[in-house]
Design an enzyme around this catalytic site. Structure first.
Site, PDB file in Angstrom:
ATOM      1  N   GLY A  52      17.518   5.416  41.407  1.00  0.00           N
ATOM      2  CA  GLY A  52      18.790   5.886  41.957  1.00  0.00           C
ATOM      3  C   GLY A  52      19.471   4.684  42.617  1.00  0.00           C
ATOM      4  N   ARG A  88      16.452  -4.437  38.001  1.00  0.00           N
ATOM      5  CA  ARG A  88      17.093  -3.471  37.091  1.00  0.00           C
ATOM      6  C   ARG A  88      18.556  -3.922  36.939  1.00  0.00           C
ATOM      7  NH1 ARG A  88      16.308   2.825  37.842  1.00  0.00           N
ATOM      8  NH2 ARG A  88      16.952   2.827  35.662  1.00  0.00           N
ATOM      9  N   GLN A 199      14.615  13.174  35.134  1.00  0.00           N
ATOM     10  CA  GLN A 199      14.928  13.119  36.573  1.00  0.00           C
ATOM     11  C   GLN A 199      15.534  14.429  37.070  1.00  0.00           C
ATOM     12  OE1 GLN A 199      15.694  10.691  34.391  1.00  0.00           O
ATOM     13  NE2 GLN A 199      15.900   8.702  35.359  1.00  0.00           N
ATOM     14  N   ASP A 240      26.081   4.668  38.880  1.00  0.00           N
ATOM     15  CA  ASP A 240      25.349   3.432  39.179  1.00  0.00           C
ATOM     16  C   ASP A 240      26.289   2.257  39.340  1.00  0.00           C
ATOM     17  OD1 ASP A 240      23.283   5.221  37.783  1.00  0.00           O
ATOM     18  OD2 ASP A 240      22.119   3.623  38.725  1.00  0.00           O
TER      19      ASP A 240
END
Ligand code: MRU
Length: 356
Positions: A52, A88, A199, A240
């Site tokens: 997240g 990431r 998720q 994101d």
């Protein structure tokens, strides 16, 4: 928010270590894990023990603290900062948090670096909690309007987990839901399962259950027919990376949900703290889209009859699979952005109005 009636945040600093809830084990096992080194923090982000956008930003900030504790040599801190940012690629929060903390540490030879970094990491997390709470207060108005008109349960569809487990507390997409629930508005949430890592099923449904919010898990392709039937009053998702033109990069499948919402005149909102806005990239094609291991598609995990977590292959052994983790929803399909400062149009003007 609560797990088994006890209040938690997703990350905290205690007894000189960073504590996280290992999200790869949820919903079957609740395990608090210690991060002791910057390598631990990088591994936790890569393996998605924490995930997240806001939470990986908070973890990266604490990663710098752990790096300094290990070795306060400026070169080591700088190398660690780089590795944390690269752990990431898609969520902008990693770079945002690391840049923010490194700016505070302008003089890396200062003997107070550890205290400065620790204070800033805590502030990054506290701020995220405040911002997510405000997102909830702002988004609540939209739910209240629907409820006033409908006078019946408000059905909200969400994708992936933009819940409190994806942030420090409250969540982004779920914060308006939690606020509405606390005000006594009857809510029902359609939870997209969110293949391949589930998720939605594993985390969103779990956290809504723990807060006593009525929810139903659906396969990712079910949202369309539910919208055609009039069973979805609104969609709320997270992001994101939000571009300054209002384009939104979020978990793979978000775009298709936005298209279905547009075709059925269902309002499609995106909830975000300002830490996910990328003011630099102007073209969605330049957003780095994470491609994860195909094994996340070809194998599924669950518990067996002995309560042990097992992983099984579900694809033909010779088949190839491709696992893109995010997609981009163009601003034209977004009804509005719910931020800590208010709700705005998904556009350059809209964002500029509230973030001068
Ligand atoms: O791959 P994940 O689980 O880190 O992806 C998370 C999402 O896509 C969320 O919707 C996003 O980070 C927003 S979190 C408030």
């Amino acid at each position: 928010m609560k797990i088994q009636n006890k209040e938690y945040r997703t990350i905290w600093y205690e007894d000189d270590v960073v504590k996280i809830i290992d999200q790869t084990k949820l919903p079957h096992q609740f395990i608090i894990k210690d991060l002791k080194t910057v390598k631990d923090a990088i591994k936790a982000i890569k393996l998605m023990e924490v995930r997240g956008a806001p939470l990986i930003g908070g973890t990266a900030a604490y990663g710098i603290v752990l790096a300094i504790k290990e070795n306060p040599n400026p070169k080591f801190i700088q190398k660690s900062a780089k590795e944390l940012i690269q752990s990431r690629p898609t969520a902008i929060n990693l770079k945002w948090a690391v840049d923010r903390i490194m700016k505070k540490l302008a003089d890396l030879n200062n003997d107070k670096v550890l205290d400065i970094a620790l204070n800033e990491a805590k502030e990054i997390c506290d701020e995220d909690e405040r911002f997510c709470k405000n997102i909830g207060i702002n988004g609540l108005k939209i739910i209240e309007e629907i409820y006033k008109r409908k006078k019946n349960t408000v059905n909200i569809l969400t994708h992936c987990n933009a819940g409190w487990l994806a942030t420090i507390n409250w969540g982004t997409a779920t914060s308006p839901i939690y606020h509405a629930h606390k005000k006594g508005i009857p809510i029902h949430v359609w939870v997209d399962e969110t293949r391949p890592r589930n998720q939605g099923a594993n985390l969103t449904s779990y956290e809504l259950n723990e807060e006593g919010i009525n929810n139903t898990i659906i396969a990712d392709n079910t949202g369309g027919i539910l919208m055609q039937r009039g069973d979805v009053d609104m969609c709320i998702v997270g992001t994101d990376r939000t571009l300054s033109n209002g384009d939104v990069c979020n978990k793979i499948g978000t775009y298709l949900k936005a298209l279905a919402a547009h075709d059925n005149s269902v309002p499609f909102y995106v909830a975000l703290p300002s830490s996910t806005i990328d003011w630099d990239i102007k073209n969605a094609k330049d957003i780095p889209i994470e491609e994860r291991n195909a094994e996340e598609l070809s194998h599924v995990e669950g518990i067996d009859e002995n309560n042990e977590i097992k992983k099984v292959l579900i694809y033909p052994i010779k088949s190839k699979a491709m696992n893109l983790a995010f997609d981009v929803t163009p601003a034209k399909y977004v009804t509005g952005l719910i931020t800590e400062k208010g709700i705005c149009e998904a556009s350059t003007d809209g964002l500029k109005k509230i973030f001068k």
